[in-house]
Design an enzyme around this catalytic site. Sequence first.
Site, PDB file in Angstrom:
ATOM      1  N   HIS A  81       0.830  -1.209   0.000  1.00 48.80           N
ATOM      2  CA  HIS A  81       0.000   0.000   0.000  1.00 48.80           C
ATOM      3  C   HIS A  81       0.859   1.251   0.000  1.00 48.80           C
ATOM      4  CE1 HIS A  81       1.210   0.788   4.092  1.00 48.80           C
ATOM      5  NE2 HIS A  81       0.534   1.902   4.057  1.00 48.80           N
ATOM      6  N   THR A 130       7.662  -3.100 -10.669  1.00 49.64           N
ATOM      7  CA  THR A 130       6.732  -1.979 -10.698  1.00 49.64           C
ATOM      8  C   THR A 130       5.465  -2.276 -11.488  1.00 49.64           C
ATOM      9  OG1 THR A 130       7.841  -1.051 -12.626  1.00 49.64           O
ATOM     10  CG2 THR A 130       8.588  -0.275 -10.450  1.00 49.64           C
ATOM     11  N   LYS A 131       5.443  -3.430 -12.180  1.00 54.38           N
ATOM     12  CA  LYS A 131       4.232  -3.833 -12.895  1.00 54.38           C
ATOM     13  C   LYS A 131       4.092  -5.350 -12.796  1.00 54.38           C
ATOM     14  CE  LYS A 131       6.560  -3.769 -17.336  1.00 54.38           C
ATOM     15  NZ  LYS A 131       6.661  -3.203 -18.651  1.00 54.38           N
TER      16      LYS A 131
END
Length: 174
Positions: A81, A130-131
């Site tokens: 998060h 990051t993906k």
Amino acid sequence: MNRILTQESLLKAIKNRFLQSIARNFPGSTTIRIWLHKLRGVKIGKDVFIGTDVLLDTAHPEKIVIGDRVIIGIRSTLIAHFDNLGEKHLASRKPSLVIGDEVFIGPGVIIMPNIKIGKGAVVAAGSVVTKSVPPHTMVQGNPAAAVATCGKSLTRDTNMWDFYRQLKTVKRKR
């Protein structure tokens, strides 16, 4: 009012950080460490290995789901998060970081929020994810990019030579 509901309570924060600090260096990468993270709210499958000094999101561990037969290497960080993703994201019960079955995460990897790592994927040491990573794909680098497809999952029972023989290089876009 909603902001109060989505922020972690002081007692929950203390519990999560206390259990996290014990789990980071306590022996038992397949037993006690797993149990401590489950107490924090991380959903963990069967036969999972979590290396020493691994950091699983301190504030919202319940947003992490780890599948069966996953290996997480030493000093990896899994972030589920960011406060700036909004209150809806924090209040949602939906997991933010999902690691599929038979995934291998090398040492020193950082995985950002809102990521799904597919079954049998391999994340090379030191990578920053990051993906999302497709199933049976090896990624490496910062940001992590696909470098190969995996014909076989890299688990604790895998013969390394069999694993290497079944890797197929992916041509990178320039």
